[in-house]
Design a protein around this motif. Structure first.
Motif, PDB file in Angstrom:
ATOM      1  N   UNK B  89       0.838  -1.195   0.000  1.00  0.00           N
ATOM      2  CA  UNK B  89       0.000   0.000   0.000  1.00  0.00           C
ATOM      3  C   UNK B  89       0.878   1.251   0.000  1.00  0.00           C
ATOM      4  N   UNK B  90       0.535   2.179  -0.894  1.00  0.00           N
ATOM      5  CA  UNK B  90       1.277   3.432  -0.985  1.00  0.00           C
ATOM      6  C   UNK B  90       0.356   4.626  -0.749  1.00  0.00           C
ATOM      7  N   UNK B  91       0.864   5.547   0.034  1.00  0.00           N
ATOM      8  CA  UNK B  91       0.265   6.862   0.171  1.00  0.00           C
ATOM      9  C   UNK B  91       1.016   7.811  -0.751  1.00  0.00           C
ATOM     10  N   UNK B  92       0.322   8.771  -1.328  1.00  0.00           N
ATOM     11  CA  UNK B  92       0.975   9.747  -2.200  1.00  0.00           C
ATOM     12  C   UNK B  92       0.360  11.117  -1.966  1.00  0.00           C
ATOM     13  N   UNK B  93       1.126  12.153  -2.267  1.00  0.00           N
ATOM     14  CA  UNK B  93       0.626  13.518  -2.158  1.00  0.00           C
ATOM     15  C   UNK B  93       0.919  14.260  -3.451  1.00  0.00           C
ATOM     16  N   UNK B  94       0.139  15.307  -3.692  1.00  0.00           N
ATOM     17  CA  UNK B  94       0.457  16.200  -4.800  1.00  0.00           C
ATOM     18  C   UNK B  94      -0.044  17.596  -4.485  1.00  0.00           C
ATOM     19  N   UNK B  95       0.509  18.541  -5.167  1.00  0.00           N
ATOM     20  CA  UNK B  95       0.084  19.926  -5.036  1.00  0.00           C
ATOM     21  C   UNK B  95      -1.126  20.150  -5.934  1.00  0.00           C
ATOM     22  N   UNK B  96      -1.643  21.344  -6.005  1.00  0.00           N
ATOM     23  CA  UNK B  96      -2.798  21.626  -6.844  1.00  0.00           C
ATOM     24  C   UNK B  96      -2.547  21.123  -8.253  1.00  0.00           C
ATOM     25  N   UNK B  97      -3.461  20.293  -8.708  1.00  0.00           N
ATOM     26  CA  UNK B  97      -3.245  19.656  -9.987  1.00  0.00           C
ATOM     27  C   UNK B  97      -2.155  18.605  -9.858  1.00  0.00           C
ATOM     28  N   UNK B  98      -1.810  17.929 -10.905  1.00  0.00           N
ATOM     29  CA  UNK B  98      -0.747  16.929 -10.858  1.00  0.00           C
ATOM     30  C   UNK B  98       0.314  17.208 -11.905  1.00  0.00           C
ATOM     31  N   UNK B  99       0.500  18.461 -12.228  1.00  0.00           N
ATOM     32  CA  UNK B  99       1.522  18.798 -13.215  1.00  0.00           C
ATOM     33  C   UNK B  99       2.885  18.289 -12.812  1.00  0.00           C
ATOM     34  N   UNK B 100       3.110  18.228 -11.499  1.00  0.00           N
ATOM     35  CA  UNK B 100       4.395  17.736 -11.030  1.00  0.00           C
ATOM     36  C   UNK B 100       4.362  16.300 -10.566  1.00  0.00           C
ATOM     37  N   UNK B 101       3.232  15.656 -10.688  1.00  0.00           N
ATOM     38  CA  UNK B 101       3.154  14.259 -10.283  1.00  0.00           C
ATOM     39  C   UNK B 101       3.043  14.071  -8.788  1.00  0.00           C
ATOM     40  N   UNK B 102       3.112  12.851  -8.376  1.00  0.00           N
ATOM     41  CA  UNK B 102       2.980  12.504  -6.971  1.00  0.00           C
ATOM     42  C   UNK B 102       4.334  12.342  -6.298  1.00  0.00           C
ATOM     43  N   UNK B 103       4.313  12.554  -4.984  1.00  0.00           N
ATOM     44  CA  UNK B 103       5.387  12.079  -4.128  1.00  0.00           C
ATOM     45  C   UNK B 103       4.835  10.908  -3.332  1.00  0.00           C
ATOM     46  N   UNK B 104       5.503   9.773  -3.422  1.00  0.00           N
ATOM     47  CA  UNK B 104       5.029   8.566  -2.744  1.00  0.00           C
ATOM     48  C   UNK B 104       5.729   8.373  -1.407  1.00  0.00           C
ATOM     49  N   UNK B 105       4.988   7.769  -0.472  1.00  0.00           N
ATOM     50  CA  UNK B 105       5.610   7.276   0.742  1.00  0.00           C
ATOM     51  C   UNK B 105       6.361   5.987   0.454  1.00  0.00           C
ATOM     52  N   UNK B 106       6.996   5.448   1.475  1.00  0.00           N
ATOM     53  CA  UNK B 106       7.825   4.253   1.310  1.00  0.00           C
ATOM     54  C   UNK B 106       7.027   2.966   1.210  1.00  0.00           C
ATOM     55  N   UNK B 107       5.738   3.053   1.513  1.00  0.00           N
ATOM     56  CA  UNK B 107       4.883   1.884   1.362  1.00  0.00           C
ATOM     57  C   UNK B 107       4.699   1.101   2.653  1.00  0.00           C
ATOM     58  N   UNK B 108       3.572   0.416   2.721  1.00  0.00           N
ATOM     59  CA  UNK B 108       3.286  -0.522   3.816  1.00  0.00           C
ATOM     60  C   UNK B 108       2.989  -1.876   3.204  1.00  0.00           C
ATOM     61  N   UNK B 109       3.789  -2.862   3.585  1.00  0.00           N
ATOM     62  CA  UNK B 109       3.533  -4.225   3.094  1.00  0.00           C
ATOM     63  C   UNK B 109       2.608  -4.906   4.079  1.00  0.00           C
ATOM     64  N   UNK B 110       1.387  -5.183   3.648  1.00  0.00           N
ATOM     65  CA  UNK B 110       0.365  -5.775   4.512  1.00  0.00           C
ATOM     66  C   UNK B 110       0.104  -7.213   4.089  1.00  0.00           C
ATOM     67  N   UNK B 111       0.146  -8.104   5.056  1.00  0.00           N
ATOM     68  CA  UNK B 111      -0.184  -9.509   4.819  1.00  0.00           C
ATOM     69  C   UNK B 111      -1.356  -9.884   5.719  1.00  0.00           C
ATOM     70  N   UNK B 112      -2.408 -10.414   5.114  1.00  0.00           N
ATOM     71  CA  UNK B 112      -3.575 -10.870   5.872  1.00  0.00           C
ATOM     72  C   UNK B 112      -3.588 -12.391   5.828  1.00  0.00           C
ATOM     73  N   UNK B 113      -3.533 -13.013   6.994  1.00  0.00           N
ATOM     74  CA  UNK B 113      -3.462 -14.483   7.043  1.00  0.00           C
ATOM     75  C   UNK B 113      -4.759 -15.061   7.618  1.00  0.00           C
TER      76      UNK B 113
END
Lengths: 109, 113
Positions: B89-113
């Motif tokens: 799972x990734x969280x991302x942010x962007x400024x108004x509009x996405x002309x500059x694209x996203x900045x992503x977080x490092x991610x969360x690896x989730x395992x459901x057993x």
């Protein structure tokens, strides 16, 4: 369903050659287009974005956009082993990016 | 410090448990997003928020909920986790509009057993 399509690869390119990655998109309302590089287990990092038809160059990378054909490409010149990664293409509409499934690129020595 | 921080980095949970993934950012961006990534399927949008009072469903919101606690914080909850929610799972942010694209977080690896 708005889609972004990429060849999953793997694409194998010799070191020093040009790597060519391609992407098509279905939403004609898309305004901006992105290329992200993702190493295994890491987060995607932005390489290039483009929103006007034509070419955009940044160092060894060139993004190309053809809105009439709904086609985006990324050229990597002088490919290096560190370029081995998965490349994600994304198209943006209404401030949301839809991503393709990615192309795995392998640079062989 | 990272611009977009996700916690936890890894989590194993049992089927039926409620779990929350957290995201905070120091970029001052208004727009925040949650994506999940599965092998061969790329990144798929779960929820997104353009400001504190704005929450929108993405293409795969069923089984998930979100909370935008502040401009800088956006949490994703799995109300009753199931094995097919195992993903990166990734969280991302962007400024108004996405002309500059996203900045992503490092991610969360989730395992459901």
């Amino acid at each position: 369903q708005k889609e972004v399509e990429q060849n999953s690869g793997p694409l194998s390119v010799p070191e020093g050659a040009i790597a060519s990655l391609n992407c098509t998109y279905s939403d004609r309302g898309s305004q901006s287009f992105f290329w992200y590089r993702q190493y295994s287990g890491k987060s995607p990092e932005l390489i290039m974005f483009i929103y006007s038809n034509g070419d955009k160059e940044d160092g060894r990378f060139t993004a190309q956009l053809n809105k009439a054909s709904q086609y985006v490409s990324l050229l990597i010149r002088d490919s290096q082993p560190s370029d081995s990664a998965t490349y994600l293409c994304g198209s943006s509409s209404a401030s949301k990016i839809i991503f393709g499934s990615g192309t795995r690129l392998s640079i062989r020595p | 410090d990272a611009d977009v921080t996700q916690t936890p980095r890894n989590r194993i949970t049992k089927t039926g448990k409620r779990i929350m993934l957290e995201c905070s950012q120091t970029k001052g961006h208004d727009r925040m997003y949650w994506y999940r990534q599965d092998p061969g399927l790329g990144l798929r949008l779960i929820y997104y928020s353009f400001d504190v009072k704005d929450i929108n469903k993405g293409e795969i919101s069923d089984g998930y909920s979100v909370s935008r606690q502040a401009q800088a914080k956006f949490s994703l909850s799995l109300e009753s986790a199931i094995p097919n929610q195992t993903a990166l799972y990734f969280c991302a942010t962007s400024d108004y509009g996405t002309g500059g694209g996203y900045t992503f977080g490092s991610g969360t690896r989730l395992t459901v057993v």
